[in-house]
Design a protein around this motif. Structure first.
Motif, PDB file in Angstrom:
ATOM      1  N   ASN A   1      14.943   3.456 -24.775  1.00 25.35           N
ATOM      2  CA  ASN A   1      13.971   4.445 -24.278  1.00 25.35           C
ATOM      3  C   ASN A   1      13.410   4.046 -22.918  1.00 25.35           C
ATOM      4  O   ASN A   1      13.268   4.877 -22.024  1.00 25.35           O
ATOM      5  N   GLU A   2      13.096   2.774 -22.761  1.00 25.59           N
ATOM      6  CA  GLU A   2      12.525   2.311 -21.488  1.00 25.59           C
ATOM      7  C   GLU A   2      13.560   2.448 -20.358  1.00 25.59           C
ATOM      8  O   GLU A   2      13.230   2.875 -19.244  1.00 25.59           O
ATOM      9  N   ALA A   3      14.806   2.091 -20.655  1.00 26.29           N
ATOM     10  CA  ALA A   3      15.858   2.200 -19.629  1.00 26.29           C
ATOM     11  C   ALA A   3      16.062   3.670 -19.241  1.00 26.29           C
ATOM     12  O   ALA A   3      16.204   3.988 -18.053  1.00 26.29           O
ATOM     13  N   LEU A   4      16.045   4.567 -20.248  1.00 24.86           N
ATOM     14  CA  LEU A   4      16.243   5.996 -19.950  1.00 24.86           C
ATOM     15  C   LEU A   4      15.088   6.545 -19.122  1.00 24.86           C
ATOM     16  O   LEU A   4      15.284   7.356 -18.226  1.00 24.86           O
ATOM     17  N   LYS A   5      13.882   6.060 -19.397  1.00 27.71           N
ATOM     18  CA  LYS A   5      12.713   6.494 -18.621  1.00 27.71           C
ATOM     19  C   LYS A   5      12.885   6.076 -17.152  1.00 27.71           C
ATOM     20  O   LYS A   5      12.633   6.834 -16.231  1.00 27.71           O
ATOM     21  N   LYS A   6      13.351   4.849 -16.956  1.00 26.28           N
ATOM     22  CA  LYS A   6      13.556   4.361 -15.582  1.00 26.28           C
ATOM     23  C   LYS A   6      14.632   5.180 -14.870  1.00 26.28           C
ATOM     24  O   LYS A   6      14.496   5.506 -13.689  1.00 26.28           O
ATOM     25  N   LEU A   7      15.704   5.504 -15.588  1.00 22.37           N
ATOM     26  CA  LEU A   7      16.781   6.301 -14.980  1.00 22.37           C
ATOM     27  C   LEU A   7      16.270   7.685 -14.621  1.00 22.37           C
ATOM     28  O   LEU A   7      16.583   8.222 -13.548  1.00 22.37           O
ATOM     29  N   ASP A   8      15.467   8.265 -15.508  1.00 32.08           N
ATOM     30  CA  ASP A   8      14.892   9.584 -15.250  1.00 32.08           C
ATOM     31  C   ASP A   8      14.042   9.540 -13.979  1.00 32.08           C
ATOM     32  O   ASP A   8      14.140  10.407 -13.116  1.00 32.08           O
ATOM     33  N   ASN A   9      13.233   8.495 -13.851  1.00 31.61           N
ATOM     34  CA  ASN A   9      12.383   8.346 -12.665  1.00 31.61           C
ATOM     35  C   ASN A   9      13.202   8.190 -11.384  1.00 31.61           C
ATOM     36  O   ASN A   9      12.738   8.530 -10.295  1.00 31.61           O
ATOM     37  N   LEU A  10      14.408   7.659 -11.519  1.00 33.77           N
ATOM     38  CA  LEU A  10      15.283   7.492 -10.349  1.00 33.77           C
ATOM     39  C   LEU A  10      16.027   8.791 -10.010  1.00 33.77           C
ATOM     40  O   LEU A  10      16.787   8.842  -9.055  1.00 33.77           O
ATOM     41  N   GLY A  11      15.860   9.821 -10.837  1.00 34.43           N
ATOM     42  CA  GLY A  11      16.525  11.097 -10.582  1.00 34.43           C
ATOM     43  C   GLY A  11      17.947  11.156 -11.119  1.00 34.43           C
ATOM     44  O   GLY A  11      18.732  12.020 -10.717  1.00 34.43           O
ATOM     45  N   ILE A  12      18.276  10.229 -12.028  1.00 39.71           N
ATOM     46  CA  ILE A  12      19.617  10.243 -12.623  1.00 39.71           C
ATOM     47  C   ILE A  12      19.740  11.458 -13.545  1.00 39.71           C
ATOM     48  O   ILE A  12      18.832  11.728 -14.339  1.00 39.71           O
ATOM     49  N   ALA A  13      20.874  12.179 -13.431  1.00 39.47           N
ATOM     50  CA  ALA A  13      21.041  13.399 -14.230  1.00 39.47           C
ATOM     51  C   ALA A  13      21.813  13.141 -15.527  1.00 39.47           C
ATOM     52  O   ALA A  13      21.510  13.740 -16.559  1.00 39.47           O
ATOM     53  N   SER A  14      22.819  12.253 -15.471  1.00 35.23           N
ATOM     54  CA  SER A  14      23.686  12.055 -16.642  1.00 35.23           C
ATOM     55  C   SER A  14      23.879  10.573 -16.932  1.00 35.23           C
ATOM     56  O   SER A  14      24.074   9.776 -16.006  1.00 35.23           O
ATOM     57  N   VAL A  15      23.849  10.240 -18.210  1.00 38.41           N
ATOM     58  CA  VAL A  15      24.072   8.856 -18.638  1.00 38.41           C
ATOM     59  C   VAL A  15      25.281   8.840 -19.572  1.00 38.41           C
ATOM     60  O   VAL A  15      25.356   9.659 -20.500  1.00 38.41           O
ATOM     61  N   TYR A  16      26.217   7.940 -19.314  1.00 38.29           N
ATOM     62  CA  TYR A  16      27.456   7.867 -20.091  1.00 38.29           C
ATOM     63  C   TYR A  16      27.551   6.533 -20.807  1.00 38.29           C
ATOM     64  O   TYR A  16      26.971   5.529 -20.360  1.00 38.29           O
ATOM     65  N   LEU A  17      28.325   6.504 -21.883  1.00 39.95           N
ATOM     66  CA  LEU A  17      28.613   5.223 -22.543  1.00 39.95           C
ATOM     67  C   LEU A  17      29.870   5.363 -23.384  1.00 39.95           C
ATOM     68  O   LEU A  17      30.294   6.476 -23.704  1.00 39.95           O
ATOM     69  N   GLU A  18      30.443   4.211 -23.738  1.00 36.48           N
ATOM     70  CA  GLU A  18      31.543   4.166 -24.697  1.00 36.48           C
ATOM     71  C   GLU A  18      31.085   3.333 -25.871  1.00 36.48           C
ATOM     72  O   GLU A  18      30.388   2.338 -25.681  1.00 36.48           O
ATOM     73  N   VAL A  19      31.511   3.727 -27.062  1.00 36.76           N
ATOM     74  CA  VAL A  19      31.120   2.980 -28.265  1.00 36.76           C
ATOM     75  C   VAL A  19      32.265   3.046 -29.270  1.00 36.76           C
ATOM     76  O   VAL A  19      33.008   4.028 -29.305  1.00 36.76           O
ATOM     77  N   ARG A  20      32.383   1.977 -30.068  1.00 35.54           N
ATOM     78  CA  ARG A  20      33.400   1.996 -31.121  1.00 35.54           C
ATOM     79  C   ARG A  20      33.004   3.030 -32.187  1.00 35.54           C
ATOM     80  O   ARG A  20      31.851   3.001 -32.649  1.00 35.54           O
ATOM     81  N   PRO A  21      33.941   3.894 -32.606  1.00 33.09           N
ATOM     82  CA  PRO A  21      33.612   4.881 -33.655  1.00 33.09           C
ATOM     83  C   PRO A  21      33.109   4.225 -34.941  1.00 33.09           C
ATOM     84  O   PRO A  21      32.405   4.847 -35.724  1.00 33.09           O
ATOM     85  N   SER A  22      33.463   2.945 -35.167  1.00 37.86           N
ATOM     86  CA  SER A  22      33.009   2.240 -36.381  1.00 37.86           C
ATOM     87  C   SER A  22      31.584   1.694 -36.244  1.00 37.86           C
ATOM     88  O   SER A  22      31.024   1.182 -37.202  1.00 37.86           O
ATOM     89  N   ASN A  23      31.003   1.815 -35.060  1.00 41.68           N
ATOM     90  CA  ASN A  23      29.687   1.209 -34.815  1.00 41.68           C
ATOM     91  C   ASN A  23      28.563   2.186 -35.196  1.00 41.68           C
ATOM     92  O   ASN A  23      27.868   2.755 -34.351  1.00 41.68           O
ATOM     93  N   THR A  24      28.415   2.358 -36.511  1.00 41.40           N
ATOM     94  CA  THR A  24      27.459   3.345 -37.034  1.00 41.40           C
ATOM     95  C   THR A  24      26.027   3.157 -36.517  1.00 41.40           C
ATOM     96  O   THR A  24      25.393   4.126 -36.104  1.00 41.40           O
ATOM     97  N   PRO A  25      25.470   1.917 -36.507  1.00 42.35           N
ATOM     98  CA  PRO A  25      24.087   1.767 -36.037  1.00 42.35           C
ATOM     99  C   PRO A  25      23.909   2.228 -34.590  1.00 42.35           C
ATOM    100  O   PRO A  25      22.963   2.949 -34.273  1.00 42.35           O
ATOM    101  N   ALA A  26      24.844   1.848 -33.729  1.00 46.83           N
ATOM    102  CA  ALA A  26      24.717   2.217 -32.313  1.00 46.83           C
ATOM    103  C   ALA A  26      24.848   3.731 -32.139  1.00 46.83           C
ATOM    104  O   ALA A  26      24.058   4.352 -31.418  1.00 46.83           O
TER     105      ALA A  26
END
Ligand code: COA
Length: 150
Positions: free
Chosen positions: A89-114
């Motif tokens: 949440n804190e990282a997303l808030k900082k990105l929002d303040n920087l004017g970032i429009a889109s955030v991307y990531l890759e994750v293993r389909p088996s990584n249920t918690p993430a």
């Protein structure tokens, strides 16, 4: 337990590397973390306990108005108590303040918690990359968050 967030600096890397090694089959090197914390287009945060132990971290790189979550982990014995959500949440808030429009990531389909954490933060699945991960071999799930929707 009181957990504070701060920007990652060189003195945190030893503890970050320990968490990295217990969390990922192919851990990042010290140099990779150093390059990122000295880059002008990155956000690297650590979660620290009252006695200043590092118990989690998130590393993000951004270019123009797009960002990518590169590394994100919480120390095994501190998982499930809200530290990951706090870091994200804190990282997303900082990105929002920087004017970032889109955030991307890759994750293993088996990584249920993430995946559960990312979906709760508003990320949606946008595709798959076949055999993206090694050790063990697995596809990557691609996820995206549009910050303007927040
Ligand atoms: C993914 C990770 C960072 C989450 O950190 P965390 O501190 O344990 O997460 P939190 O306690 O903040 O939990 C936040 C949300 O994540 C989800 N979650 C966390 N642990 C979960 C579990 N064991 N099963 C299912 N969902 C889970 C839930 O949605 C949870 O919200 P809720 O408590 O309201 O249900 C942590 O599990 C981790 O370090 N995993 C290994 C490294 C990794 O996979 N990193 C991500 C690579 S893409």
């Amino acid at each position: 337990m009181r957990i504070n967030l701060k920007e990652m600096d060189k003195s945190d890397i030893d503890e970050v590397m320990k968490i990295e090694r217990e969390s990922f089959h192919i851990p990042w090197s010290r140099e990779a973390f150093l390059n990122l914390i000295y880059s002008s287009s990155s956000i690297c945060l650590v979660a620290v306990t009252e006695d200043r132990s590092v118990v989690g971290f998130i590393c993000i790189r951004y270019v123009t108005d797009e960002a990518e979550i590169l590394e994100f982990a919480v120390k095994e014995s501190f998982r499930g108590i809200g530290i990951g959500r706090k870091l994200l949440n804190e990282a997303l808030k900082k990105l929002d303040n920087l004017g970032i429009a889109s955030v991307y990531l890759e994750v293993r389909p088996s990584n249920t918690p993430a995946i559960a954490l990312y979906k709760r933060a508003g990320f949606i699945e946008t595709g798959r990359r076949k055999n993206y991960y090694m050790e063990p071999k697995e596809d990557a799930l691609l996820m995206k968050l549009s910050l303007k929707k927040l």
